[in-house]
Design an enzyme around this catalytic site. Sequence first.
Site: not given
Ligand code: DGY
Length: 326
Positions: A237, A266, A285
């Site tokens: 994250r 983002e 992402h």
């Molecule tokens: C997750 O699965 O947490 C990813 O980062 C989101 O796509």
Amino acid sequence: MKIFISGVIPQIGVKMLQEEGYIVEEWNHSQPITLNKLIDKCKDADGYINVMSPVSGKFLEACSQLKVISTFSVGFNHIDIPTSTRLGIPVGNTPEVLSNATADTAFLLMLNVSRKAFFNYRRIIEGNWKPGFLSVDYLGQELNGKTLGIFGMGRIGFKMAEKCKGAYGMKVIYHNRHKQEQAEKELGATYVSFEELLNQADVLSIHAPLSEENEGIFNDSTFKKMKNTSILINTARGAMVNEKDLIQALQSGQIWGAGLDVTDPEPMKADNPLLQMENVAITPHIGSATVESRNAMSVLCAKNIIAGIKGEKLPCVVNPEVYKNN
Ligand code: DGY
């Protein structure tokens, strides 16, 4: 039964829900759904599949009739879990099925940064591949035998470590809330303190879930403890890394490079200085963005929803305490 989905997901899971006789509605607009619209769509729904939109306390209070929520992700930091639990709503997620794809993304970024691949590609498309062979410019680093530091040795961290050990014989060290026996046994990984992780890692890859304790944990003071030759990788994250401090650390040579699949905020703005840096690789992402992984996530979301509607325990529940009062 009505199920609302706040985005478009692979149809395999939607079909599973329809085969149960549920009415399924997806949000298929280019703009993310607003809170008011979401409440409007979910106030008479039985199940909700969340595609990375915030699930706030306000939303949950307004839609407290929901029997189940499943997030189309493994991470659930965007969901107010205490309120869901208080309201008796089980929340599911999609672990495991995306570990390989996400670790691949971390590996891709590591290799990309180490050889400045995105930057060198840009030299070509911007017409900067000049005649003559450059023997001392744009040099990368090799990864063979280097030390990989994993911050958060869960399923994804394990896969990343496995790939790095297999490909480059990297020595694996890790920092985690608990020791991870499987990683120690199978990968010869060594548990170290956070300080030691920072000091010793040549590549430091972040795989922990975002929490109050680790928000902004990679900042000026932690970068100062890392090697000048080190590479930071983040596929977890964005909020775990202080971006301003990262830019500073890269510009001053405090650390050597960074590969980010997640940023804060983002989307990242197109004029972000990180995008111009030679030793930086950024992807938008895409951690779990493979056909295999996204189909499996869709199936798992559907299984979570079906179980929740039937009053059964979800296959992947993030707030198991919700069952304690039943
Ligand atoms: C997750 O699965 O947490 C990813 O980062 C989101 O796509």
